[in-house]
Design a protein around this motif. Structure first.
Motif, short mmCIF file in Angstrom:
data_model
loop_
_atom_site.label_atom_id
_atom_site.label_comp_id
_atom_site.label_asym_id
_atom_site.label_seq_id
_atom_site.Cartn_x
_atom_site.Cartn_y
_atom_site.Cartn_z
N THR A 1 0.82 -1.21 0.00
CA THR A 1 0.00 0.00 0.00
C THR A 1 0.86 1.26 0.00
O THR A 1 0.59 2.22 -0.73
N LYS A 2 1.89 1.24 0.82
CA LYS A 2 2.79 2.40 0.91
C LYS A 2 3.47 2.69 -0.43
O LYS A 2 3.67 3.86 -0.81
N ALA A 3 3.78 1.63 -1.18
CA ALA A 3 4.44 1.79 -2.47
C ALA A 3 3.45 2.05 -3.60
O ALA A 3 3.87 2.31 -4.74
N GLY A 4 2.16 1.99 -3.30
CA GLY A 4 1.16 2.23 -4.33
C GLY A 4 1.07 1.10 -5.35
O GLY A 4 0.71 1.32 -6.51
N VAL A 5 1.40 -0.12 -4.92
CA VAL A 5 1.37 -1.28 -5.81
C VAL A 5 0.05 -2.03 -5.62
O VAL A 5 -0.36 -2.28 -4.48
N VAL A 6 -0.60 -2.36 -6.71
CA VAL A 6 -1.88 -3.08 -6.61
C VAL A 6 -1.62 -4.58 -6.65
O VAL A 6 -0.58 -5.05 -7.12
N GLN A 7 -2.59 -5.33 -6.14
CA GLN A 7 -2.45 -6.79 -6.09
C GLN A 7 -2.29 -7.38 -7.48
O GLN A 7 -1.58 -8.38 -7.66
N GLU A 8 -2.93 -6.76 -8.48
CA GLU A 8 -2.83 -7.27 -9.84
C GLU A 8 -1.38 -7.26 -10.34
O GLU A 8 -0.95 -8.17 -11.06
N SER A 9 -0.63 -6.24 -9.94
CA SER A 9 0.77 -6.14 -10.37
C SER A 9 1.60 -7.26 -9.76
O SER A 9 2.46 -7.86 -10.42
N ILE A 10 1.35 -7.55 -8.48
CA ILE A 10 2.08 -8.63 -7.81
C ILE A 10 1.73 -9.97 -8.45
O ILE A 10 2.60 -10.81 -8.70
N ALA A 11 0.44 -10.17 -8.72
CA ALA A 11 0.01 -11.42 -9.33
C ALA A 11 0.68 -11.63 -10.69
O ALA A 11 1.13 -12.73 -11.01
N ALA A 12 0.76 -10.56 -11.47
CA ALA A 12 1.37 -10.67 -12.80
C ALA A 12 2.86 -10.97 -12.70
O ALA A 12 3.39 -11.80 -13.44
N ARG A 13 3.55 -10.31 -11.78
CA ARG A 13 4.99 -10.48 -11.64
C ARG A 13 5.38 -11.84 -11.03
O ARG A 13 6.45 -12.36 -11.27
N THR A 14 4.49 -12.40 -10.21
CA THR A 14 4.79 -13.67 -9.54
C THR A 14 4.14 -14.87 -10.23
O THR A 14 4.26 -15.99 -9.75
N HIS A 15 3.40 -14.59 -11.31
CA HIS A 15 2.71 -15.65 -12.06
C HIS A 15 1.74 -16.41 -11.17
O HIS A 15 1.65 -17.65 -11.21
N THR A 16 1.04 -15.66 -10.33
CA THR A 16 0.00 -16.25 -9.49
C THR A 16 -1.32 -15.57 -9.85
O THR A 16 -1.48 -15.11 -10.97
N SER A 17 -2.25 -15.52 -8.94
CA SER A 17 -3.53 -14.86 -9.17
C SER A 17 -3.78 -13.80 -8.11
O SER A 17 -3.15 -13.82 -7.04
N VAL A 18 -4.69 -12.90 -8.40
CA VAL A 18 -5.05 -11.87 -7.43
C VAL A 18 -5.62 -12.51 -6.17
O VAL A 18 -5.35 -12.07 -5.06
N SER A 19 -6.38 -13.59 -6.36
CA SER A 19 -6.96 -14.26 -5.19
C SER A 19 -5.87 -14.84 -4.30
O SER A 19 -5.97 -14.80 -3.07
N PHE A 20 -4.80 -15.36 -4.91
CA PHE A 20 -3.70 -15.90 -4.11
C PHE A 20 -3.01 -14.79 -3.32
O PHE A 20 -2.71 -14.95 -2.13
N VAL A 21 -2.75 -13.66 -3.97
CA VAL A 21 -2.11 -12.52 -3.30
C VAL A 21 -2.96 -12.08 -2.12
O VAL A 21 -2.46 -11.81 -1.02
N SER A 22 -4.28 -12.04 -2.33
CA SER A 22 -5.19 -11.63 -1.26
C SER A 22 -5.16 -12.62 -0.11
O SER A 22 -5.16 -12.23 1.07
N LEU A 23 -5.09 -13.92 -0.42
CA LEU A 23 -5.05 -14.94 0.63
C LEU A 23 -3.77 -14.84 1.45
O LEU A 23 -3.78 -15.04 2.67
N VAL A 24 -2.66 -14.51 0.80
CA VAL A 24 -1.40 -14.33 1.52
C VAL A 24 -1.51 -13.13 2.45
O VAL A 24 -1.10 -13.18 3.62
N GLU A 25 -2.08 -12.05 1.97
CA GLU A 25 -2.18 -10.83 2.77
C GLU A 25 -3.13 -10.98 3.95
O GLU A 25 -2.96 -10.30 4.96
N THR A 26 -4.10 -11.86 3.83
CA THR A 26 -5.04 -12.07 4.95
C THR A 26 -4.60 -13.21 5.86
O THR A 26 -5.31 -13.56 6.80
#
Length: 266
Positions: free
Chosen positions: A26-51
């Motif tokens: 959040t501090k870096a202004g990075v959205v979950q979609e960007s992380i999903a794309a860079r890590t070859h995962t899904s937005v849902s996976f990124v969200s599950l890790v964050e929660t």
């Protein structure tokens, strides 16, 4: 003798990592979609890790650390969580959460019916507290819910499951009738595996959950406790076992006929 390692609880450790990851993102202004794309995962996976509902691998953390400008802080936290050099212990994962978030489940049961298909009376014979019975019945709602979509379940059963007496004759009659009823749902497949030749799946019952991002997690029954794992070697071995089991499974209609016959014989 080394000191006995304390069993950590699931949520606090994973949530601590997830909340820090979200803070840096959040501090870096990075959205979950960007992380999903860079890590070859899904937005849902990124969200599950964050929660705090799913662990992540070091490669994932390395990318997120770099992308969010955490300057090694996330990697350091990850290393602390995994300081023994192995993934999060198998019992570190919350199976009920994994099960509920799955897109599909496939299970092999050789002694008793899967918890998701048990009647209340059947479950009471296996569980020792009212809370445990309630939790089991509550879990079953993932098969009939509409939002999110119901989980797809494939149950591979040994014929022994149909004849293994659990409770009274009436309990088994009700249970087998319930099994036939559940098999009518479009998201549930029940197949009887006929033993032939070399035995397979001698290690015990198990469930494999596949999530929308195609990641998989397995739950293995043991005499001591259930073990949850997402280790590649474990999943590969289970995939091979499932291949053998499915090659010996009766078609759905023949399986249901076998269940109805067992019900009539009672």
């Amino acid at each position: 003798m080394p000191p006995r390692r304390q069993r950590p609880t699931t949520e606090p450790a994973l949530k601590a990592f997830g909340s820090q990851m979200k803070r840096y993102r959040t501090k870096a202004g990075v959205v979950q979609e960007s992380i999903a794309a860079r890590t070859h995962t899904s937005v849902s996976f990124v969200s599950l890790v964050e929660t705090g509902k799913r662990p992540c691998k070091r490669e994932f953390t390395t990318v997120v650390d770099e992308l969010t400008g955490a300057n090694g802080a996330l990697l350091e936290l990850w290393e602390d969580l995994y300081r023994d050099g192995s993934p999060v212990p198998s019992w570190f994962l919350n199976w009920s959460a994994i099960e509920g978030e799955a897109e599909s489940l496939i299970t092999w049961q050789h002694t008793i019916l899967p918890g998701l298909l048990q009647t209340e009376a059947y479950a009471r014979q296996l569980l020792t507290t009212e809370e445990a019975v309630k939790n089991r019945l509550d879990r079953q709602t993932i098969l009939t819910r509409s939002d999110p979509p119901a989980v797809s379940l494939t149950a591979l059963l040994s014929p022994t499951v149909l004849s293994n007496p659990v409770g009274t004759r009436e309990t088994m009659q009700e249970q087998l009738a319930h099994l036939c009823s559940m098999a009518e749902l479009p998201n549930i497949t029940i197949q009887i595996v006929i033993p032939t030749g070399r035995p397979v799946a001698v290690g015990g019952a198990f469930v494999v959950a596949t999530h929308p991002d195609l990641s998989a997690v397995a739950y293995l029954d043991t005499a001591v406790r259930g073990i949850t794992t997402d280790a590649r070697d474990d999943l590969s071995a289970l995939s091979e076992v499932l291949r053998h089991l499915q090659s010996r499974a009766l078609p759905e209609n023949m399986s249901i006929d076998m269940i109805r016959k067992a019900h009539e014989e009672l």
